[in-house]
Scaffold this motif. Structure first.
Motif, PDB file in Angstrom:
ATOM      1  N   TYR A  38       0.834  -1.204   0.000  1.00  0.00           N
ATOM      2  CA  TYR A  38       0.000   0.000   0.000  1.00  0.00           C
ATOM      3  C   TYR A  38       0.868   1.253   0.000  1.00  0.00           C
ATOM      4  N   LYS A  39       1.891   1.250   0.835  1.00  0.00           N
ATOM      5  CA  LYS A  39       2.775   2.416   0.903  1.00  0.00           C
ATOM      6  C   LYS A  39       3.437   2.677  -0.449  1.00  0.00           C
ATOM      7  N   GLU A  41       2.327   1.781  -3.430  1.00  0.00           N
ATOM      8  CA  GLU A  41       1.321   2.240  -4.388  1.00  0.00           C
ATOM      9  C   GLU A  41       0.995   3.717  -4.185  1.00  0.00           C
ATOM     10  N   ILE A  42       0.980   4.144  -2.936  1.00  0.00           N
ATOM     11  CA  ILE A  42       0.730   5.563  -2.642  1.00  0.00           C
ATOM     12  C   ILE A  42       1.878   6.405  -3.183  1.00  0.00           C
ATOM     13  N   LEU A  43       3.094   5.994  -2.879  1.00  0.00           N
ATOM     14  CA  LEU A  43       4.263   6.751  -3.309  1.00  0.00           C
ATOM     15  C   LEU A  43       4.410   6.793  -4.831  1.00  0.00           C
ATOM     16  N   MET A  44       4.169   5.683  -5.489  1.00  0.00           N
ATOM     17  CA  MET A  44       4.399   5.593  -6.923  1.00  0.00           C
ATOM     18  C   MET A  44       3.225   6.121  -7.763  1.00  0.00           C
ATOM     19  N   ASN A  45       1.997   5.856  -7.323  1.00  0.00           N
ATOM     20  CA  ASN A  45       0.834   6.154  -8.156  1.00  0.00           C
ATOM     21  C   ASN A  45      -0.191   7.079  -7.516  1.00  0.00           C
ATOM     22  N   GLY A  46      -0.048   7.353  -6.237  1.00  0.00           N
ATOM     23  CA  GLY A  46      -1.077   8.138  -5.554  1.00  0.00           C
ATOM     24  C   GLY A  46      -2.391   7.383  -5.461  1.00  0.00           C
ATOM     25  N   GLN A  53      -6.816   2.039   2.424  1.00  0.00           N
ATOM     26  CA  GLN A  53      -6.492   0.795   3.121  1.00  0.00           C
ATOM     27  C   GLN A  53      -5.444   1.034   4.206  1.00  0.00           C
ATOM     28  N   LEU A  54      -4.445   1.852   3.903  1.00  0.00           N
ATOM     29  CA  LEU A  54      -3.410   2.169   4.876  1.00  0.00           C
ATOM     30  C   LEU A  54      -4.003   2.931   6.063  1.00  0.00           C
ATOM     31  N   THR A  55      -4.869   3.882   5.770  1.00  0.00           N
ATOM     32  CA  THR A  55      -5.527   4.660   6.827  1.00  0.00           C
ATOM     33  C   THR A  55      -6.377   3.758   7.711  1.00  0.00           C
ATOM     34  N   LEU A  56      -7.117   2.845   7.097  1.00  0.00           N
ATOM     35  CA  LEU A  56      -7.939   1.903   7.869  1.00  0.00           C
ATOM     36  C   LEU A  56      -7.075   0.997   8.739  1.00  0.00           C
ATOM     37  N   LEU A  68       0.837   9.998   8.446  1.00  0.00           N
ATOM     38  CA  LEU A  68       0.966  11.441   8.214  1.00  0.00           C
ATOM     39  C   LEU A  68       1.774  11.777   6.962  1.00  0.00           C
ATOM     40  N   PRO A  69       2.947  11.195   6.746  1.00  0.00           N
ATOM     41  CA  PRO A  69       3.679  11.541   5.517  1.00  0.00           C
ATOM     42  C   PRO A  69       2.908  11.172   4.241  1.00  0.00           C
ATOM     43  N   TYR A  70       2.162  10.089   4.303  1.00  0.00           N
ATOM     44  CA  TYR A  70       1.377   9.673   3.147  1.00  0.00           C
ATOM     45  C   TYR A  70       0.188  10.603   2.932  1.00  0.00           C
ATOM     46  N   SER A  71      -0.370  11.104   4.031  1.00  0.00           N
ATOM     47  CA  SER A  71      -1.460  12.076   3.927  1.00  0.00           C
ATOM     48  C   SER A  71      -0.958  13.366   3.291  1.00  0.00           C
TER      49      SER A  71
END
Length: 147
Positions: A38-39, A41-46, A53-56, A68-71
């Motif tokens: 998940y991390k 996918e967030i970093l590479m594609n937003g 899923q990460l937040t949950l 927080l950094p992902y947010s």
């Protein structure tokens, strides 16, 4: 001689039992959630799905602020309104007592000037993105989202 044979037999039995128990534990182990996936996918594609899923995953974790950094990334790079609100929630959460379930909006008044400006920037950005959480938080704070 008989004692050495008995010791070896007991050791061999204990070793076999240890191997058997460890294999049984591996089979009953729950499948781990692919947090690192998940991390990435967030970093590479937003990926909004990966972010959600990460937040949950971290929602009821003592490591809630791990997101927080992902947010910040999702809010800045991908203009994700939910991430704007989550930044507010996490910054407020840093100032609350550990183990508090829901954020207390009155904590906003305890933030220093820089923290307030930072949080308000994201709340206003989220409001412009039509995020209801940001709009409600600004209303509850008595701050216009039109500024």
């Amino acid at each position: 001689m008989k004692i050495n044979y008995l010791k070896k037999a007991i050791m061999l039995f204990l070793f076999a039992l240890l191997i058997y128990c460890s294999k049984d534990k591996e089979q009953n182990k729950p499948k781990s959630i692919p947090i690192e996936k998940y991390k990435k996918e967030i970093l590479m594609n937003g990926s909004i799905n990966a972010y959600n899923q990460l937040t949950l995953y971290y929602l009821n974790s003592p490591f809630h602020n791990e997101t927080l950094p992902y947010s910040i990334l999702m809010a800045d790079k991908y203009n994700h309104g939910d991430a704007c609100h989550e930044i507010f929630v996490q910054i407020i959460g840093l100032k609350q007592a550990p183990g508090t379930q829901h954020y207390d909006i009155s904590i906003f008044n305890k933030l220093n000037k820089g923290e307030k400006e930072y949080v308000l920037f994201y709340l206003k950005k989220g409001a412009k993105l039509k995020n209801i959480g940001c709009i409600v938080a600004l209303r509850d704070l008595g701050i216009s989202d039109k500024d």
